[in-house]
Scaffold this motif. Structure first.
Motif, mmCIF file in Angstrom:
data_model
loop_
_atom_site.group_PDB
_atom_site.id
_atom_site.type_symbol
_atom_site.label_atom_id
_atom_site.label_comp_id
_atom_site.label_asym_id
_atom_site.label_seq_id
_atom_site.Cartn_x
_atom_site.Cartn_y
_atom_site.Cartn_z
ATOM 1 N N ASN B 76 -7.885 31.606 89.783
ATOM 2 C CA ASN B 76 -7.580 30.128 89.834
ATOM 3 C C ASN B 76 -6.174 29.675 90.447
ATOM 4 O OD1 ASN B 76 -9.618 28.606 88.556
ATOM 5 N ND2 ASN B 76 -9.037 29.900 86.663
ATOM 6 N N ASN B 77 -6.237 28.710 91.135
ATOM 7 C CA ASN B 77 -5.007 28.065 91.327
ATOM 8 C C ASN B 77 -4.565 26.846 90.867
ATOM 9 O OD1 ASN B 77 -2.434 28.007 92.400
ATOM 10 N ND2 ASN B 77 -2.777 26.835 94.052
ATOM 11 N N PHE B 78 -5.716 26.110 90.698
ATOM 12 C CA PHE B 78 -5.698 24.653 90.384
ATOM 13 C C PHE B 78 -6.990 24.358 89.752
ATOM 14 C CE2 PHE B 78 -6.684 20.442 91.834
ATOM 15 C CZ PHE B 78 -5.627 19.621 91.128
ATOM 16 N N TYR B 79 -6.774 23.501 88.752
ATOM 17 C CA TYR B 79 -8.230 22.716 88.237
ATOM 18 C C TYR B 79 -7.709 21.507 87.257
ATOM 19 C CZ TYR B 79 -8.839 25.845 84.087
ATOM 20 O OH TYR B 79 -8.356 26.357 82.831
ATOM 21 N N ILE B 80 -8.533 20.301 87.524
ATOM 22 C CA ILE B 80 -8.314 19.393 86.166
ATOM 23 C C ILE B 80 -9.709 19.675 85.349
ATOM 24 C CG2 ILE B 80 -8.041 16.918 86.044
ATOM 25 C CD1 ILE B 80 -7.262 17.018 88.891
ATOM 26 N N TYR B 81 -9.670 19.901 84.134
ATOM 27 C CA TYR B 81 -10.760 20.121 83.365
ATOM 28 C C TYR B 81 -10.635 19.165 82.299
ATOM 29 C CZ TYR B 81 -14.005 23.058 80.772
ATOM 30 O OH TYR B 81 -14.970 23.388 80.121
ATOM 31 N N CYS B 82 -11.933 18.322 82.307
ATOM 32 C CA CYS B 82 -12.061 17.486 80.959
ATOM 33 C C CYS B 82 -12.791 18.104 80.241
ATOM 34 C CB CYS B 82 -12.669 16.165 81.674
ATOM 35 S SG CYS B 82 -11.468 15.140 82.691
ATOM 36 N N VAL B 83 -12.474 18.367 79.047
ATOM 37 C CA VAL B 83 -13.262 19.185 78.016
ATOM 38 C C VAL B 83 -13.672 17.867 77.036
ATOM 39 C CG1 VAL B 83 -13.395 20.880 76.104
ATOM 40 C CG2 VAL B 83 -11.801 20.886 78.138
ATOM 41 N N GLY B 84 -14.868 17.447 77.271
ATOM 42 C CA GLY B 84 -15.646 16.287 76.770
ATOM 43 C C GLY B 84 -14.527 15.148 76.583
ATOM 44 N N ASN B 85 -14.466 14.248 75.651
ATOM 45 C CA ASN B 85 -13.512 13.411 75.377
ATOM 46 C C ASN B 85 -12.337 13.671 74.498
ATOM 47 O OD1 ASN B 85 -12.485 11.029 75.962
ATOM 48 N ND2 ASN B 85 -13.962 9.846 74.555
ATOM 49 N N ALA B 86 -11.781 14.895 74.541
ATOM 50 C CA ALA B 86 -10.986 15.458 73.544
ATOM 51 C C ALA B 86 -9.882 16.205 74.276
ATOM 52 C CB ALA B 86 -11.743 16.486 72.581
ATOM 53 N N ARG B 87 -10.113 16.459 75.540
ATOM 54 C CA ARG B 87 -8.885 17.284 76.117
ATOM 55 C C ARG B 87 -8.909 17.364 77.773
ATOM 56 N NH1 ARG B 87 -9.724 23.585 75.203
ATOM 57 N NH2 ARG B 87 -9.595 23.802 77.265
ATOM 58 N N LEU B 88 -7.671 17.301 78.079
ATOM 59 C CA LEU B 88 -7.452 17.072 79.600
ATOM 60 C C LEU B 88 -6.625 18.362 79.970
ATOM 61 C CD1 LEU B 88 -8.020 15.670 82.136
ATOM 62 C CD2 LEU B 88 -6.391 14.221 81.643
ATOM 63 N N ASP B 89 -6.993 19.372 80.868
ATOM 64 C CA ASP B 89 -6.268 20.256 81.144
ATOM 65 C C ASP B 89 -5.942 20.156 82.504
ATOM 66 O OD1 ASP B 89 -6.360 21.539 78.569
ATOM 67 O OD2 ASP B 89 -7.441 23.208 79.210
#
Lengths: 86, 247
Positions: B76-89
């Motif tokens: 990985n170098n990069f991501y925007i990951y939405c984990v449901g409506n609980a988390r944003l990485d």
């Protein structure tokens, strides 16, 4: 999405029977597979059932509309919760 | 929604510059739609100061989905990951650099997300910053290295590494910067919820700007780079531009 599509889950052993000219997907390499690789998803324009399904060459595990497909894709069998364990 | 955004940008000299229009975004159906560039994305390799800004709209905020990513040789170098409506990485340069919880997102609603990285900050926790809708730095856990690594992989929109973790929804006005944007910069880009010509804001370091189809006539399977030379030139499956934009 503006197009209305139909979706099907296909068991992986049928991979060789898929005619990509009849579906939205373009190759084996760009399909979305279940995390255990036993199934994959395909889609086509509503009313244009692929002939490989129509003639029985491929028997879908299930056919779905978009809402049902989204629901299935959201399950842990298809989407990891923490892909990197972080 | 087929409404477009049309703004007449007036240069400081008082002479009207070319008008800015925003009529399209890029849409993904959440099953196996994604888009990527077919070349390696090297813009931020080794840099200490980078930023991105993106407008996104999710059809169903309970899903786990990646809005954008860069994944390949070197991991990985990069991501925007939405984990449901609980988390944003936000993952960048080998680790999660920002994890935000506590925001309740809504279905079918446009948001503006800004991220800035400054590896020159002495304290790790001060290096990354995340902003939503032009507001103050979001709460969360964060940190990172002094500079990003070197990665050999393409840049993908919706999902990661091909058909995995695709998003159901839209992206628009996606920009990558080789500078550390300030809170005020992201607020200017947010512009109270209406996208504008970010190249006219006087912010340095704009390296890539993918307009969601507006400089491609809203058709085809290539999303051109409005300022750089990295086109998103592979659209998987039913990925397409759509007349649905932030307003």
């Amino acid at each position: 999405m503006s197009r209305t599509l139909e979706y099907a889950i296909i068991n992986t052993p049928y991979l060789g029977e898929i005619d990509f000219s009849q579906i939205c997907e373009t190759s084996l390499n760009t399909l979305r597979y279940k995390l255990d690789d036993t199934q994959f998803i395909i889609k086509w324009d509503e009313g244009h059932l692929p002939t490989f399904i129509e003639d029985g060459s491929v028997t879908p595990f299930v056919t779905m509309n978009h809402e049902q497909a989204l629901e299935l894709m959201a399950t842990s069998a298809w989407t990891p919760t923490d892909p990197d364990g972080e | 929604m087929a409404l477009g955004t049309k703004l007449g940008i007036v240069a400081s000299s008082g002479v009207a510059a070319a008008s800015f229009e925003n009529d399209y975004s890029i849409a993904f159906d959440g099953t196996d739609d994604y888009a990527n560039g077919t070349a390696n994305f090297t813009t931020w390799n080794g840099l200490a100061n980078v930023s991105f800004n993106v407008w996104f709209k999710r059809d169903n905020v309970t899903r786990n989905e990646m809005l954008m990513s860069q994944y390949g040789t070197g991991g990985n170098n990069f991501y925007i990951y939405c984990v449901g409506n609980a988390r944003l990485d936000v993952y960048l340069g080998g680790g999660v650099r920002y994890r935000h919880t506590g925001t309740t997102f809504a279905n079918n609603t446009w948001y503006n997300l800004g991220f800035s990285y400054d590896g020159s900050q002495g304290t790790s926790a001060n290096r990354p910053s995340l902003y939503l809708n032009g507001g103050s730095r979001l709460a969360g856990t964060f940190g990172g290295p002094t500079a990003l690594g070197t990665y050999t992989s393409d840049f993908q929109m919706s999902g990661r590494d091909g058909a995995t973790l695709e998003m159901a929804g839209n992206l628009d006005e996606i920009s990558i910067w080789t500078s550390t944007l300030t809170e005020a910069n992201h607020n200017a880009i947010y512009n109270s919820g209406t996208p504008l010509d970010i190249s006219a804001l006087g912010i340095s370091g704009l390296a890539h700007w993918w307009r969601g189809g507006d400089n491609n006539g809203g058709t085809g399977t290539t999303m051109s780079d409005a300022v750089g030379s990295y086109s998103i030139n592979y659209f998987n499956d039913n990925t397409a531009f759509e007349a649905d934009v932030p307003t």
